[in-house]
Scaffold this active site. Sequence first.
Site, PDB file in Angstrom:
ATOM      1  N   SER B  96       0.835  -1.199   0.000  1.00  0.00           N
ATOM      2  CA  SER B  96       0.000   0.000   0.000  1.00  0.00           C
ATOM      3  C   SER B  96       0.876   1.259   0.000  1.00  0.00           C
ATOM      4  O   SER B  96       1.749   1.389  -0.845  1.00  0.00           O
ATOM      5  CB  SER B  96      -0.932  -0.071   1.199  1.00  0.00           C
ATOM      6  OG  SER B  96      -2.027   0.775   1.012  1.00  0.00           O
ATOM      7  N   ASP B 219      -9.912  -4.274  -6.048  1.00  0.00           N
ATOM      8  CA  ASP B 219      -9.404  -3.602  -4.846  1.00  0.00           C
ATOM      9  C   ASP B 219     -10.162  -2.294  -4.690  1.00  0.00           C
ATOM     10  O   ASP B 219     -10.080  -1.418  -5.548  1.00  0.00           O
ATOM     11  CB  ASP B 219      -7.896  -3.351  -5.012  1.00  0.00           C
ATOM     12  CG  ASP B 219      -7.273  -2.755  -3.761  1.00  0.00           C
ATOM     13  OD1 ASP B 219      -8.022  -2.237  -2.897  1.00  0.00           O
ATOM     14  OD2 ASP B 219      -6.033  -2.798  -3.653  1.00  0.00           O
ATOM     15  N   HIS B 247      -7.495  -5.777  -0.600  1.00  0.00           N
ATOM     16  CA  HIS B 247      -6.305  -4.923  -0.693  1.00  0.00           C
ATOM     17  C   HIS B 247      -5.109  -5.578  -0.001  1.00  0.00           C
ATOM     18  O   HIS B 247      -4.055  -4.990   0.104  1.00  0.00           O
ATOM     19  CB  HIS B 247      -6.641  -3.561  -0.038  1.00  0.00           C
ATOM     20  CG  HIS B 247      -5.565  -2.545  -0.144  1.00  0.00           C
ATOM     21  ND1 HIS B 247      -5.096  -2.078  -1.356  1.00  0.00           N
ATOM     22  CD2 HIS B 247      -4.863  -1.877   0.811  1.00  0.00           C
ATOM     23  CE1 HIS B 247      -4.155  -1.172  -1.129  1.00  0.00           C
ATOM     24  NE2 HIS B 247      -3.989  -1.035   0.171  1.00  0.00           N
TER      25      HIS B 247
END
Lengths: 385, 272
Positions: B96, B219, B247
């Site tokens: 991320s 996602d 995610h």
Amino acid sequence: MHVDLLDQLPCPTLITDESGYILAVNTELLTLLGGTAEQYRQKTMEIFFPPASQIFLQSYIWPMLLRNAPVREIHLKICNTQGQTIPVLLNCQRGNFAGIHSYFWAFFVSIERNKFEQELLNARKRAESLAQALTEQKVFIKSITDNIPGLVAYWDTNLRCHFANKAYEDWFGKPVSAIIGSSMQELLGEQQFSRERSYFQAALAGEIQIFESEQTKLDGSVCATLVNYLPDVNAQGQVIGFFVLVSDVTPIKTAELELKLAASVFESTVEGILITDAAGIMLSVNPAFTEITGYSAAEAIGQTPLLLKSSHHNQEFHAAFWQDLRTKGKWEGEIWNRRKNGEIYLVRQSVAKTMKPYAMFQFLMTSPNFGVRMSVSDTWLSTTH
Amino acid sequence: MINILERNNVHIMGDTGPFLLYAHGFGCSQQIWDRITPAFASTHRQLLFDFVGSGKSNLASFNVTRYSSLQGYVQDVLDICDALNLENGVTFIGHSVSASVGLLASIARPELFDRLILIGPSPCYLNYPPDYFGGFETEDLIDLLALMDNNYIGWANYLAPVIAGESEDSAVSTELTDSFCSTDPVAAQVFAKTTFFSDNRIDLPRVSRPCLILQHRHDNLVPLAIGDYIHEKLQGSILKVLDVRGHCAHMSHPSLVIEAIHEYLSTSQLCS
């Protein structure tokens, strides 16, 4: 069968597979959101959530679930079919539904609770910003009091220190943190404490106290101080403490002594002296002046030295007088003046310009030879000639 | 002198092989890597840490100014490498927002990194129509911060004394509970703002190290097109779409992620 059971649960409930695909919704959830069970089946549960809640789901809730951590009382928002968002609390845990691993999501509508918590949050934020403002104010006041060239303090009715500025550190050789909270007796020592007792007792009785006090500093040097005790009176009229302001007035005291000395010379000398301002108005005359001229101080002050002028001298004499003052800043010589009673007399007189900031003229008459000295400022020279 | 390894709760597993440096994303801690690390236990030295303000890092080291920019998090990574005297050969694995942290770290110190593996990266979460759709509007992110307030300012924090904070010493030194995803409210707010309001699109062409982009197919945080966008801007990158929802493929589908990493490491080893 399972769905029947689900429908009897008194809270909106959702069952998904491990990827978030909807396996079942109960009647309570349909009542809350609208739509039909058929419509939602095999959709992903994200359709129920506005973007912020989706981020929260992805960043926190799924990672927690994937690590088998319990998810309890998480605040989320959920959307109904009218597009309205409803605050909910979420509990979720892993389970088994119709033979497959799944997640059970139970929601509690928390509209009222959210309002209440929001109020608490707002109150807390207000408190925090007030605390912040208070801190800034304290820092500001501290910087002011620390930069004042004097001692500033506050004592309560029990003679405990509540505030002391940085000057106290230097004066008493203790950190301010050690001074605050200490008693006056401890800080001043027995001797000074009893010397000042009557003053702070009077301050605590509500009377402003201003007095001079001689104090010995840490390095042994003695200094003169001017002490102010200012009572702190509350709205009910009670004295709840007093402010202290102590100024070191040693330099002023020294200058005062010098002035006194100069004044005594002025008063007792046998030479007549008069002082004028820049406009030539007499500001001060000494007793010898009165003796020589016959004019009392009251009569002379406010007049110009023309009061003493005789018609004995010609224009050349006056021109030379002013010429000397202008170029040399002084004049010395003999001059015929007239007394109050009309007598014309000869004096030895000298005149000198005094230094600024007084910008005065100074006439000095020597006695008993009746000599007079006189000084004139440029200003008067230019205005009168 | 602050001990960096304590500050960032650094753990090193294994004592031979090249370094894999794992960086967790916004929200959690190094524990998210639990299902990946066993696969590399015998071949790599694996370095795990928590960013300051997350997990079991030293909260006293948290500084709002420093961590209000991704550079603060980049500095955490570089500090750790320096503390361990790492000079080259590190493979960075970031999830991320940490994908961006890794990219920025590699721009600052290209010699330090061998390659980067980016799981669910996004250079910018906001929409900038008509050319870029990060997935969110500013209001969505403001809502997120409010939601975080609701969730983190728990009762204990409601009732905690308001700290006037005259000096550093009086700062709150909260101990985080041991539970997963526990986080300090202030640090989490700062991390959320930094993560979701950062825009690192212009940095992508400045990256010189090879990268593997692992994009989740479904996602909600990172639209599929973002993977293509990054792939296009990162020279010498490989894009692999994982056929998963969510995610956090490294948690939900660890075997897919392990396989992709294995494949990438062997390919790039062949190339070099």
